[in-house]
Design a protein around this motif. Structure first.
Motif, short mmCIF file in Angstrom:
data_model
loop_
_atom_site.label_atom_id
_atom_site.label_comp_id
_atom_site.label_asym_id
_atom_site.label_seq_id
_atom_site.Cartn_x
_atom_site.Cartn_y
_atom_site.Cartn_z
N MET A 80 0.48 -1.53 0.15
CA MET A 80 0.18 0.13 0.30
C MET A 80 0.74 1.21 0.11
O MET A 80 0.60 2.17 -0.55
CB MET A 80 -1.07 -0.16 1.12
CG MET A 80 -1.57 1.37 1.52
SD MET A 80 -3.14 1.20 -0.38
CE MET A 80 -3.82 -0.11 0.71
N GLU A 81 1.88 1.68 1.31
CA GLU A 81 2.91 2.65 0.86
C GLU A 81 3.55 2.56 -0.27
O GLU A 81 3.94 4.06 -0.80
CB GLU A 81 3.57 1.90 2.65
CG GLU A 81 2.98 2.32 3.60
CD GLU A 81 3.72 1.89 4.93
OE1 GLU A 81 4.83 1.64 4.89
OE2 GLU A 81 2.75 2.08 5.89
N ARG A 82 4.32 1.95 -1.18
CA ARG A 82 4.65 1.46 -1.92
C ARG A 82 3.96 2.72 -3.02
O ARG A 82 3.85 3.50 -3.83
CB ARG A 82 5.80 1.04 -2.44
CG ARG A 82 6.05 0.59 -3.79
CD ARG A 82 6.56 -0.36 -4.61
NE ARG A 82 5.11 -1.81 -4.64
CZ ARG A 82 5.12 -2.61 -4.48
NH1 ARG A 82 6.12 -3.71 -3.97
NH2 ARG A 82 4.12 -3.19 -5.14
N HIS A 83 2.86 1.99 -3.63
CA HIS A 83 1.52 2.20 -4.25
C HIS A 83 1.40 3.65 -4.06
O HIS A 83 0.76 4.69 -5.27
CB HIS A 83 0.13 1.47 -4.79
CG HIS A 83 -0.65 1.91 -5.12
ND1 HIS A 83 -0.02 2.00 -6.85
CD2 HIS A 83 -2.27 2.41 -5.45
CE1 HIS A 83 -0.87 2.33 -7.31
NE2 HIS A 83 -1.93 2.31 -7.23
N ALA A 84 0.39 3.95 -2.40
CA ALA A 84 0.49 4.59 -2.85
C ALA A 84 1.43 6.27 -3.14
O ALA A 84 1.50 7.44 -3.39
CB ALA A 84 -0.23 5.47 -0.97
N GLY A 85 1.86 5.67 -2.51
CA GLY A 85 3.87 6.61 -2.68
C GLY A 85 3.96 6.67 -4.47
O GLY A 85 4.76 7.98 -4.83
N GLU A 86 3.72 6.77 -4.75
CA GLU A 86 4.07 6.61 -6.82
C GLU A 86 2.16 6.99 -7.30
O GLU A 86 3.16 7.20 -8.94
CB GLU A 86 4.63 5.17 -7.21
CG GLU A 86 3.83 4.54 -7.23
CD GLU A 86 5.05 2.91 -7.56
OE1 GLU A 86 5.80 2.43 -8.27
OE2 GLU A 86 4.45 1.16 -7.64
N CYS A 87 1.51 6.56 -7.11
CA CYS A 87 -0.07 6.94 -7.21
C CYS A 87 -0.37 8.47 -6.59
O CYS A 87 -0.72 8.43 -5.95
CB CYS A 87 -0.84 6.12 -7.58
SG CYS A 87 -2.23 6.19 -8.18
N PRO A 88 -0.62 9.09 -7.68
CA PRO A 88 -1.29 10.20 -6.86
C PRO A 88 -2.95 9.90 -6.61
O PRO A 88 -3.34 10.70 -5.58
CB PRO A 88 -0.75 11.39 -8.29
CG PRO A 88 0.04 10.78 -9.15
CD PRO A 88 -0.29 9.61 -8.81
N GLU A 89 -3.86 9.43 -7.69
CA GLU A 89 -4.95 8.96 -7.15
C GLU A 89 -4.58 8.44 -5.87
O GLU A 89 -5.88 8.72 -5.07
CB GLU A 89 -4.69 8.49 -8.35
CG GLU A 89 -6.86 8.71 -8.85
CD GLU A 89 -7.40 7.59 -9.64
OE1 GLU A 89 -8.74 6.82 -9.81
OE2 GLU A 89 -6.54 7.05 -10.69
N CYS A 90 -4.53 7.62 -5.81
CA CYS A 90 -4.02 6.65 -4.70
C CYS A 90 -3.85 7.12 -3.31
O CYS A 90 -4.87 6.54 -2.75
CB CYS A 90 -4.58 5.23 -4.84
SG CYS A 90 -4.87 4.34 -6.47
N GLY A 91 -2.67 8.01 -3.52
CA GLY A 91 -2.30 8.23 -2.25
C GLY A 91 -2.91 9.64 -2.34
O GLY A 91 -3.48 9.66 -1.46
N ALA A 92 -3.71 10.02 -2.77
CA ALA A 92 -5.03 11.33 -2.09
C ALA A 92 -5.89 10.78 -1.49
O ALA A 92 -6.51 11.28 -0.79
CB ALA A 92 -4.60 12.48 -3.59
#
Lengths: 83, 193
Positions: free
Chosen positions: A37-49
């Motif tokens: 989750m942390e890796r993806h939220a860090g590289e995906c602006p949409e999911c991170g937001a």
């Protein structure tokens, strides 16, 4: 080849992440899933937001007082028990 | 009763033996939580008062069957949830939103700017906005958010109160949270600038 593999992994994570954000914020994901989750939220602006705004909303909800001044229920219940 | 104080266990034991005074003490101890949860489930003040009495009457009658390994508060939440569902199901369906231009439900919630800078979380205005947003959620999703995020139950406790397995509860909770986030976003300014 690495780029293709990374893009496929990104899309898999992008499909997976939104459905697991609550568990992440509730600290109910196992370590490998937390890192995913942390890796993806860090590289995906949409999911991170989305993850950050969900977290902010929960922080607000968790601060709200529990309970609400109730009418005198004990006496009302006692009266009804004797009816 | 895991997590219950010895004083509460003693009161429950006395109430199970028919002691109305002991039961009245339990009612006093849990009244605000039960009543507050019923208001958040969507009942108005009079309905919540009436249904809360019904919750405690059912609890009194059900005490002999009360499983001592459960927390009394979780059991009361479960009765309250069921009674609230029953009451809400008897209501006529709400009128369709009068948004002729096809705006979604978010449009009916007040924007933060309409309420002044002080109208943020932890105030009465926010509670009203939250209540309106919660009312937009399907009842099972709403109950999951209320039990877990507003009443502060653990996932296991909240699932028990809702009468479903934790996995099913988590699914309801997540869907409810995501919809609530979308509804509250304009009010809380959850989006990043």
């Amino acid at each position: 080849m690495i780029n293709v593999r990374h893009r496929v992994q990104f899309m898999l994570d992008h499909h997976w992440a939104p459905g697991h954000m609550s568990e992440y914020l509730d600290d109910e994901l196992a370590s490998p899933q937390r890192r995913r989750m942390e890796r993806h939220a860090g590289e995906c602006p949409e999911c991170g937001a989305v993850l950050r705004s969900l977290g902010r909303m929960l922080a607000v909800l968790h601060q709200l007082p529990i309970g609400n001044d109730a009418p005198d229920l004990a006496n009302a219940v006692r009266r009804r028990l004797r009816e | 009763m895991m997590g219950a104080s010895s004083a509460e266990r003693e009161l429950v034991a006395r109430a199970r033996a028919g002691d109305e005074d002991a039961f009245a003490e339990l009612v006093d101890a849990h009244a605000d939580r039960v009543y507050g949860a019923l208001r958040r489930f969507g009942l108005d003040a009079d309905e919540a008062d009436e249904v809360a009495q019904e919750v405690f009457l059912r609890a009194w009658r059900g005490l002999p069957r009360f499983e001592q390994r459960a927390k009394l508060s979780t059991w009361l939440y479960r009765i309250a949830f069921n009674e609230a569902q029953r009451r809400l199901s008897r209501r006529p369906p709400p009128p369709a939103p009068s948004t002729a231009d096809g705006d979604d439900a978010v449009a009916v919630l007040p924007e933060a700017a309409d309420l002044g800078p002080e109208a943020r979380a932890l105030d009465h205005e926010f509670e009203l906005t939250l209540a309106r947003a919660l009312a937009e959620l399907p009842p099972e999703w709403r109950a999951a958010v209320i039990l877990r995020d507003l009443e502060g139950l653990s996932t296991e406790e909240a699932a028990g109160a809702a009468g479903v397995r934790p996995a099913a509860f988590k699914s309801r909770l997540h869907r409810g949270r995501m919809q609530l986030r979308a509804l509250l976003e304009p009010y809380l300014g959850l989006q990043e600038s």
